[in-house]
Design a protein around this motif. Sequence first.
Motif, PDB file in Angstrom:
ATOM      1  N   TYR A  23      -1.098   4.182   0.938  1.00 23.88           N
ATOM      2  CA  TYR A  23      -0.984   2.726   1.075  1.00 23.88           C
ATOM      3  C   TYR A  23      -1.075   2.041  -0.276  1.00 23.88           C
ATOM      4  O   TYR A  23      -1.645   2.558  -1.239  1.00 23.88           O
ATOM      5  CB  TYR A  23      -2.063   2.166   2.010  1.00 23.88           C
ATOM      6  CG  TYR A  23      -3.457   2.096   1.417  1.00 23.88           C
ATOM      7  CD1 TYR A  23      -3.869   0.974   0.705  1.00 23.88           C
ATOM      8  CD2 TYR A  23      -4.355   3.145   1.561  1.00 23.88           C
ATOM      9  CE1 TYR A  23      -5.137   0.886   0.161  1.00 23.88           C
ATOM     10  CE2 TYR A  23      -5.625   3.076   1.017  1.00 23.88           C
ATOM     11  CZ  TYR A  23      -6.014   1.950   0.321  1.00 23.88           C
ATOM     12  OH  TYR A  23      -7.272   1.872  -0.231  1.00 23.88           O
ATOM     13  N   PHE A  24      -0.493   0.861  -0.329  1.00 22.08           N
ATOM     14  CA  PHE A  24      -0.659  -0.081  -1.444  1.00 22.08           C
ATOM     15  C   PHE A  24      -1.050  -1.403  -0.827  1.00 22.08           C
ATOM     16  O   PHE A  24      -0.391  -1.881   0.112  1.00 22.08           O
ATOM     17  CB  PHE A  24       0.628  -0.238  -2.243  1.00 22.08           C
ATOM     18  CG  PHE A  24       0.561  -1.344  -3.261  1.00 22.08           C
ATOM     19  CD1 PHE A  24       0.082  -1.104  -4.540  1.00 22.08           C
ATOM     20  CD2 PHE A  24       0.943  -2.645  -2.930  1.00 22.08           C
ATOM     21  CE1 PHE A  24      -0.012  -2.135  -5.478  1.00 22.08           C
ATOM     22  CE2 PHE A  24       0.857  -3.676  -3.852  1.00 22.08           C
ATOM     23  CZ  PHE A  24       0.372  -3.412  -5.133  1.00 22.08           C
ATOM     24  N   SER A  25      -2.106  -2.025  -1.333  1.00 19.49           N
ATOM     25  CA  SER A  25      -2.558  -3.292  -0.757  1.00 19.49           C
ATOM     26  C   SER A  25      -2.813  -4.324  -1.846  1.00 19.49           C
ATOM     27  O   SER A  25      -3.179  -3.986  -2.978  1.00 19.49           O
ATOM     28  CB  SER A  25      -3.846  -3.093   0.056  1.00 19.49           C
ATOM     29  OG  SER A  25      -4.946  -2.835  -0.786  1.00 19.49           O
ATOM     30  N   VAL A  26      -2.638  -5.576  -1.478  1.00 19.55           N
ATOM     31  CA  VAL A  26      -2.967  -6.692  -2.361  1.00 19.55           C
ATOM     32  C   VAL A  26      -3.631  -7.770  -1.523  1.00 19.55           C
ATOM     33  O   VAL A  26      -3.184  -8.083  -0.417  1.00 19.55           O
ATOM     34  CB  VAL A  26      -1.715  -7.238  -3.082  1.00 19.55           C
ATOM     35  CG1 VAL A  26      -0.609  -7.578  -2.101  1.00 19.55           C
ATOM     36  CG2 VAL A  26      -2.070  -8.470  -3.931  1.00 19.55           C
ATOM     37  N   THR A  27      -4.725  -8.322  -2.043  1.00 21.04           N
ATOM     38  CA  THR A  27      -5.483  -9.356  -1.344  1.00 21.04           C
ATOM     39  C   THR A  27      -5.781 -10.485  -2.315  1.00 21.04           C
ATOM     40  O   THR A  27      -6.182 -10.243  -3.457  1.00 21.04           O
ATOM     41  CB  THR A  27      -6.805  -8.790  -0.794  1.00 21.04           C
ATOM     42  OG1 THR A  27      -6.529  -7.674   0.040  1.00 21.04           O
ATOM     43  CG2 THR A  27      -7.571  -9.842  -0.004  1.00 21.04           C
ATOM     44  N   SER A  28      -5.586 -11.727  -1.858  1.00 26.32           N
ATOM     45  CA  SER A  28      -5.823 -12.871  -2.735  1.00 26.32           C
ATOM     46  C   SER A  28      -6.027 -14.135  -1.911  1.00 26.32           C
ATOM     47  O   SER A  28      -5.493 -14.251  -0.801  1.00 26.32           O
ATOM     48  CB  SER A  28      -4.629 -13.066  -3.680  1.00 26.32           C
ATOM     49  OG  SER A  28      -4.782 -14.242  -4.461  1.00 26.32           O
ATOM     50  N   PRO A  29      -6.788 -15.108  -2.450  1.00 24.90           N
ATOM     51  CA  PRO A  29      -6.879 -16.419  -1.798  1.00 24.90           C
ATOM     52  C   PRO A  29      -5.569 -17.195  -1.924  1.00 24.90           C
ATOM     53  O   PRO A  29      -5.362 -18.189  -1.228  1.00 24.90           O
ATOM     54  CB  PRO A  29      -8.017 -17.111  -2.549  1.00 24.90           C
ATOM     55  CG  PRO A  29      -8.080 -16.426  -3.877  1.00 24.90           C
ATOM     56  CD  PRO A  29      -7.673 -15.018  -3.632  1.00 24.90           C
ATOM     57  N   VAL A  37      -0.324  -5.032   3.146  1.00 25.05           N
ATOM     58  CA  VAL A  37      -0.417  -3.593   2.913  1.00 25.05           C
ATOM     59  C   VAL A  37       0.895  -2.940   3.296  1.00 25.05           C
ATOM     60  O   VAL A  37       1.424  -3.189   4.390  1.00 25.05           O
ATOM     61  CB  VAL A  37      -1.549  -2.942   3.742  1.00 25.05           C
ATOM     62  CG1 VAL A  37      -1.639  -1.453   3.451  1.00 25.05           C
ATOM     63  CG2 VAL A  37      -2.877  -3.611   3.448  1.00 25.05           C
ATOM     64  N   ILE A  38       1.439  -2.139   2.388  1.00 25.90           N
ATOM     65  CA  ILE A  38       2.574  -1.288   2.733  1.00 25.90           C
ATOM     66  C   ILE A  38       2.102   0.154   2.663  1.00 25.90           C
ATOM     67  O   ILE A  38       1.270   0.507   1.822  1.00 25.90           O
ATOM     68  CB  ILE A  38       3.786  -1.519   1.804  1.00 25.90           C
ATOM     69  CG1 ILE A  38       3.401  -1.384   0.327  1.00 25.90           C
ATOM     70  CG2 ILE A  38       4.416  -2.859   2.060  1.00 25.90           C
ATOM     71  CD1 ILE A  38       4.589  -1.560  -0.616  1.00 25.90           C
ATOM     72  N   GLY A  39       2.591   0.987   3.557  1.00 24.26           N
ATOM     73  CA  GLY A  39       2.146   2.373   3.555  1.00 24.26           C
ATOM     74  C   GLY A  39       2.888   3.198   4.576  1.00 24.26           C
ATOM     75  O   GLY A  39       3.683   2.676   5.378  1.00 24.26           O
ATOM     76  N   LEU A  40       2.610   4.493   4.561  1.00 25.51           N
ATOM     77  CA  LEU A  40       3.231   5.391   5.525  1.00 25.51           C
ATOM     78  C   LEU A  40       2.509   6.734   5.505  1.00 25.51           C
ATOM     79  O   LEU A  40       1.890   7.106   4.500  1.00 25.51           O
ATOM     80  CB  LEU A  40       4.716   5.595   5.219  1.00 25.51           C
ATOM     81  CG  LEU A  40       5.131   6.430   4.001  1.00 25.51           C
ATOM     82  CD1 LEU A  40       6.586   6.866   4.138  1.00 25.51           C
ATOM     83  CD2 LEU A  40       4.955   5.643   2.708  1.00 25.51           C
ATOM     84  N   PRO A  41       2.535   7.455   6.618  1.00 31.10           N
ATOM     85  CA  PRO A  41       1.964   8.799   6.650  1.00 31.10           C
ATOM     86  C   PRO A  41       2.819   9.738   5.793  1.00 31.10           C
ATOM     87  O   PRO A  41       4.051   9.651   5.805  1.00 31.10           O
ATOM     88  CB  PRO A  41       2.036   9.192   8.132  1.00 31.10           C
ATOM     89  CG  PRO A  41       2.254   7.914   8.864  1.00 31.10           C
ATOM     90  CD  PRO A  41       3.020   7.034   7.942  1.00 31.10           C
ATOM     91  N   VAL A  42       2.167  10.635   5.053  1.00 30.67           N
ATOM     92  CA  VAL A  42       2.893  11.539   4.150  1.00 30.67           C
ATOM     93  C   VAL A  42       2.327  12.944   4.277  1.00 30.67           C
ATOM     94  O   VAL A  42       1.177  13.138   4.662  1.00 30.67           O
ATOM     95  CB  VAL A  42       2.801  11.064   2.685  1.00 30.67           C
ATOM     96  CG1 VAL A  42       3.409   9.679   2.535  1.00 30.67           C
ATOM     97  CG2 VAL A  42       1.363  11.053   2.178  1.00 30.67           C
TER      98      VAL A  42
END
Length: 353
Positions: free
Chosen positions: A283-289, A239-244
């Motif tokens: 945030y931007f997130s990516v989840t994978s096996p 996850v990448i992100g930041l308060p805005v």
Amino acid sequence: MFSSARHFSSAAARAVSVKTVPVAVESVSSLKVVVKNAGSKSASAGLAHLLSTSAFLDTTEKSGLRLKREAELLGGEYSAEVTRDALVLKATFLKESLPFFVNSLASTLSDAAYKPHELNEIAGPYASQVYATESANPEFKALEELHAVSYRSGLGLPLYYDGSKSYTNEDIKTLAKEAFLSENVEIIGENVNAADLEKIVSESKFASLPKGNDVIAQKQPTYTGAESRIRQAGKTSAVIGLPVEDASAYELVAAGLISSVPESFSATVDSKVLSYEGSNLFYFSVTSPNASEVSTIISAAAKALKSTDFSKYSKLASLLAGKEVAAKSVSVPADFNLVVVGDVDAVPLKSEL
């Protein structure tokens, strides 16, 4: 159907907020009681979650079993959840049962017993189960850690009770006493008559809740440039992100990243702006096996953050957000936060993105 918002004041000048909103299904009604200053950001870590799992148990007038059985006989049910901003109590029922459920919800706030055995045998174990279930999801765990590194305290406190602190029923009572004030309470009725709701609320124990100070949203201290990596078996989530400050601008960014990342059959990709009182978290997130796939997609997203003209994504952003999002220029700072949960060795360091 109608949409209205009103406030009532009893002789004691109570400030409980009451409003109604329209719904598509008219056979079922609902009440939602939102208690500000009773969310996870407002108390010691996990305590607000224990307060929510203690809802609808014994009161000074009725046992939790009786409260539940009476609701079921009337075709209704209760639920409670904690958010970062508030405690939310909800009742769903047949429209003619409005008086009973207003009074039951009021009693839950004003007359809860908070008995020691309920914490030890019901509220505590259930809260721990919720935490264990949610934490098994690496994306949830990564988002929780993103909150932690982005805010540290307040909004950075854990949403659920993780067992790291010990509390007593007296701690829950104290939080309830501090939070269950008339100014903190908003009652939202769906598919109910506005005048009826106001009248019933004004005659219920909602009208005798203690009076406190007006709720003022405090701006949260924020932090950027942080990195956290949690090694864990199973799927990998990054996850990448930041308060805005400008939520609508970053809704354009969220839409742009969703459009620009590589397609995948096994990865789950998400991007949003979470709006809270006092702050917004993008945030931007990516989840994978497949951890290498996570690496590829998070790297592409980080690159897109630096080079994409996000103003062209206003139509997609409006569709995803369910509201009009105007096109505007967005300058994304380079010091975003990065969290990785899972196979951390396979995902680049923040300095490598």
